[in-house]
Design an enzyme around this catalytic site. Structure first.
Site, PDB file in Angstrom:
ATOM      1  N   GLU A   9      -0.707   4.756  10.841  1.00  0.00           N
ATOM      2  CA  GLU A   9      -1.639   4.873   9.723  1.00  0.00           C
ATOM      3  C   GLU A   9      -2.753   3.885   9.978  1.00  0.00           C
ATOM      4  O   GLU A   9      -2.510   2.693  10.144  1.00  0.00           O
ATOM      5  CB  GLU A   9      -0.950   4.503   8.406  1.00  0.00           C
ATOM      6  CG  GLU A   9      -0.111   5.599   7.815  1.00  0.00           C
ATOM      7  CD  GLU A   9       0.564   5.149   6.520  1.00  0.00           C
ATOM      8  OE1 GLU A   9       0.105   4.146   5.914  1.00  0.00           O
ATOM      9  OE2 GLU A   9       1.547   5.785   6.136  1.00  0.00           O
ATOM     10  N   ASP A  39      -3.950  -1.831  -3.382  1.00  0.00           N
ATOM     11  CA  ASP A  39      -3.518  -2.798  -2.374  1.00  0.00           C
ATOM     12  C   ASP A  39      -3.447  -4.213  -2.919  1.00  0.00           C
ATOM     13  O   ASP A  39      -4.219  -4.603  -3.787  1.00  0.00           O
ATOM     14  CB  ASP A  39      -4.473  -2.760  -1.179  1.00  0.00           C
ATOM     15  CG  ASP A  39      -4.274  -1.506  -0.356  1.00  0.00           C
ATOM     16  OD1 ASP A  39      -3.130  -1.293   0.106  1.00  0.00           O
ATOM     17  OD2 ASP A  39      -5.227  -0.730  -0.198  1.00  0.00           O
ATOM     18  N   TYR A  74       5.122  10.926   1.352  1.00  0.00           N
ATOM     19  CA  TYR A  74       5.170   9.467   1.350  1.00  0.00           C
ATOM     20  C   TYR A  74       5.718   9.034   0.000  1.00  0.00           C
ATOM     21  O   TYR A  74       5.084   9.253  -1.021  1.00  0.00           O
ATOM     22  CB  TYR A  74       3.744   8.947   1.557  1.00  0.00           C
ATOM     23  CG  TYR A  74       3.585   7.452   1.761  1.00  0.00           C
ATOM     24  CD1 TYR A  74       4.245   6.517   0.964  1.00  0.00           C
ATOM     25  CD2 TYR A  74       2.738   6.968   2.750  1.00  0.00           C
ATOM     26  CE1 TYR A  74       4.074   5.157   1.152  1.00  0.00           C
ATOM     27  CE2 TYR A  74       2.546   5.602   2.944  1.00  0.00           C
ATOM     28  CZ  TYR A  74       3.218   4.708   2.142  1.00  0.00           C
ATOM     29  OH  TYR A  74       3.035   3.358   2.320  1.00  0.00           O
TER      30      TYR A  74
END
Ligand SMILES: Cc1ncc(COP(=O)(O)O)c(C=O)c1O
Lengths: 416, 275
Positions: free
Chosen positions: B51, B62, B177
């Protein structure tokens, strides 16, 4: 929303939260179920007479609504043009329009059984309003605020703490509203079970822009009634400052289909719209993009990286704007124009001296727009300013700026 | 074997009776040259799938580690075009390791969706993970990406319930995911068992491989996750290893090795679990 009028500008958003090309739900999957739940709960609440009655009662007895419509006689004389009125949101409990939205949302949070409230704030007015309603309802309150703003809006930080809120300074980026919003979103994505995110402006993912607009529309609804009573027709122009756009959409929305009423939004022109990264006028100086859950006009570079922008006013220092404003800009219904730091500061002083009202620096941007257009209008005409907040929080900042002779020049560096 | 690198990578790992190691690095961090070297050598160190993070000014999902790496890359002049050029350079040498671009929508939107997808396909990009595009916004990029034969890999999370899953999985391809927690990257997983339950629940909804990410830092973590997942995603820990190797923000002769060491370690951890 009036679905019987297909061409009404008031029809937005559609079921996906879009106002024309703007809006939407650009959030991480973790948050998606939460905003769907919120949308559902809000739709139910809107139909619930008990909810509406409780909100109406709080607006009246807690906030002190309706806010007065005041004829600014000396300012009118000074500018020698249109008759100037102030819609006095600064007289609301907590000192700005922000409380209108906070009360609506806190009642929703209660319905949803959430016990922890988070918010972002720039000027601290939304933070104060959120901390206030949390105190009133006995809920935990965490406010994210850019470190720069913590400094320039110190009185509000103290107020929030007194009210029992935890204020978390955010040092990322320029330490302003955008960074506070990032951090609030990170908190929300982490604490999904008990936390309600009380967004302070008409931006973010659907349903926030529509919901915040609805709660703030009480400003325009009252204005219509008050104005008809005083002047027996509608105002010729309405002016409001634009941060995320909540006070502006609140006063504009009830008039969107009255095309004879001209609408003006004052964006933060900072050092000047021509100064790169020196302003926060996202519609005048930006282009469409996606941030904080919605597609809207944004200040960004050619790579789609968001710029920090600049404004003297912490509440307008945001590189985006609510999606409905982007729609209204493209449709041409509202005229958006930048007001520089300097112009806002002059308006701030003029209003204080002539009317005995210290406006918030945010509202002073709207006032500067009034100062520009009122003299061009006929004396028989009328103009209303949304005086969105009071300037007590700004006096220290302003006194520093007034003693700095280089004020307003980016290269000289601001001594904030 | 067909020509879908992602499918092939999972099949190869299955043949070896182990889960796949998916490694995340930030493109352009700590600088373009080092970042390219790390990218080029990840497969040799043990990465099965890569990734490549596209830096964004406001990475809302994040934590501080990945955010700071992205900001540093941007400060060094990195941009979307350079990320694509990194993939082009990588593909000259490596025809089989899948590369997935991970990031946020705005830089792609501003680049132009069609222009971006064409360039990405040409560079050799296999999939996209775009954090702020839930299935409700499939028209934006997911459906166009599928037309360009690029997999759109969907995030599912602890808040995605059984009612919602079919909608989320509908246009997913490549793999799914699973985000191990409600939270941001860089936080530690507190309850592996719960993650395992969630993955088993997911498996009852899809035949796609399931990779688990967020909060996996060590070989031991990776082994735990490999017990129930088809892929193990590690990001912040690799960036941290790189961070720790820097001196005053500059790379040292140990920098690339520090990343390799952790990748090798993680691969060992994963290989210790026979599937
Ligand atoms: C008094 C006042 N007016 C206006 C604003 C700008 O926000 P909005 O555009 O949402 O009304 C703020 C924000 O902090 C404010 O405090």
């Amino acid at each position: 929303m009036d679905k019987s009028k297909p061409n009404s500008l008031k029809n937005g958003p559609d079921e996906n939260g879009n106002f024309g090309n703007f809006g939407g739900r650009f959030v991480a999957e973790t948050l998606m179920p939460l905003i769907l739940e919120l949308e559902n709960e809000y739709e139910n609440a809107k139909k619930d007479p008990l909810y509406k009655a409780e909100l109406a009662k709080l607006n009246k007895d807690y906030t002190g609504r309706p806010s007065p419509l005041y004829f600014a006689e000396r300012l009118t004389k000074e500018l020698d043009g249109a008759k100037i009125y102030f819609k006095r949101e600064e007289l609301n409990h907590t000192g700005s329009h922000k409380v209108n939205n906070c009360l609506g949302q806190i009642l929703l949070a209660k319905r949803m059984g959430r016990t922890r409230i988070i918010a972002e704030t720039g000027a601290g007015q939304h933070g104060v309003a959120t901390a206030t309603v949390c105190a009133r309802f006995g809920l935990e309150c965490v406010v994210y605020m850019g470190a720069t703003d913590v400094e320039r809006q110190a009185p509000n930080v103290f107020r929030m703490k007194l009210l029992g809120a935890k204020v978390i300074p955010v040092t990322a980026g320029a330490g302003t509203l955008k960074d506070a919003m990032n951090e609030a979103l990170r908190d929300w994505v982490t604490n999904v079970d008990d936390t309600y995110y009380l967004i302070g402006t008409a931006a973010g993912p659907h349903p926030y822009p529509a919901m915040v607009r609805d709660f703030q529309s009480i400003i325009g609804e009252e204005l219509r009634e008050q104005f008809l009573e005083k002047e027996e027709n509608l105002p010729d122009a309405i002016v409001a400052c634009i941060g995320g756009g909540s006070n502006a959409i609140g006063i504009f929305h009830p008039f969107l289909d009255d095309v004879e009423v001209k609408l003006f939004g004052a964006e933060a022109g900072g050092y000047g719209i021509e100064v790169e990264n020196g302003h926060a006028a996202s519609m005048t100086g930006g282009k469409p993009g996606v941030l904080h859950g919605n597609r809207t006009y944004l200040l960004q570079d050619d790579d789609g990286q968001i710029l920090e922008g600049h404004s003297i006013s912490a509440g307008l220092d945001y590189p985006g704007v609510g999606p409905e404003h982007s729609f209204l800009k493209d449709s041409g219904r509202v005229t958006y124009a930048p007001i520089t730091d300097k112009e806002a500061l002059e308006a701030f002083q003029l209003c204080t001296k002539l009317e005995g009202i210290i406006p918030a620096l945010e509202s002073a941007h709207g006032l500067a727009q009034v100062i520009k257009i009122a003299p061009t209008m006929d004396k028989s005409q009328t103009i209303v300013l949304n005086l969105s907040g009071r300037g007590d929080k700004d006096v220290e900042t302003v006194s520093k700026l007034l003693s700095s002779k280089d004020f307003g020049d980016k290269n000289a560096g601001e001594e904030l | 074997m067909n020509d879908n690198r992602i499918e092939n990578a999972f099949k190869n790992c299955a043949k070896k009776n182990r889960a796949a190691l998916v490694t995340f690095i930030t493109a352009g961090y700590p600088n373009l040259k080092t970042s390219q070297q790390i990218l080029d050598t990840l497969p040799k160190a043990g990465a099965d799938i890569i990734e490549l993070g596209m830096p964004f000014s406001d990475p809302m999902a994040d934590g501080p580690t990945i955010e700071a790496a992205g900001h540093k890359a941007l400060a060094g002049g990195h941009n979307t075009l350079k990320t694509l050029e990194m993939v082009t350079a990588f593909r000259k040498k490596d025809k089989s390791t899948p590369i997935i671009l991970m990031g946020y929508y705005n830089p792609i939107y501003v680049f132009g969706v069609e222009k971006f997808l064409k360039a990405a396909k040409k560079a050799g990009v296999d999939g996209l993970i775009i954090v702020d595009l839930p299935s409700e916004e499939d028209d934006e990029l997911c459906l166009p990406a599928i037309k360009h034969d690029i997999n759109f890999i969907r995030l599912t999370t602890p808040t995605t319930d059984d009612n919602r899953l079919p909608k989320v999985l509908k246009n997913s391809s490549g793999f799914v995911y699973y985000v191990s927690m409600t939270g941001i990257t860089g936080t530690a997983i507190s309850n592996f068992e719960k993650v395992g339950d969630a993955v088993r629940r997911l498996k009852s909804h899809t035949d796609l491989p399931i990779a688990v990410g967020f909060g996996i830092k060590t070989a031991k973590d990776a082994a735990q996750v490999a017990k129930f997942a088809d892929g193990v995603v590690v990001g912040s820990a690799l960036i941290k290893a790189l961070d720790n190797s820097l001196q005053n923000g500059n790379i040292t002769k140990n920098s690339i090795g520090a990343v390799h060491d952790l990748v090798r370690d993680l691969a060992k951890g994963i290989a210790s679990i026979k599937k």
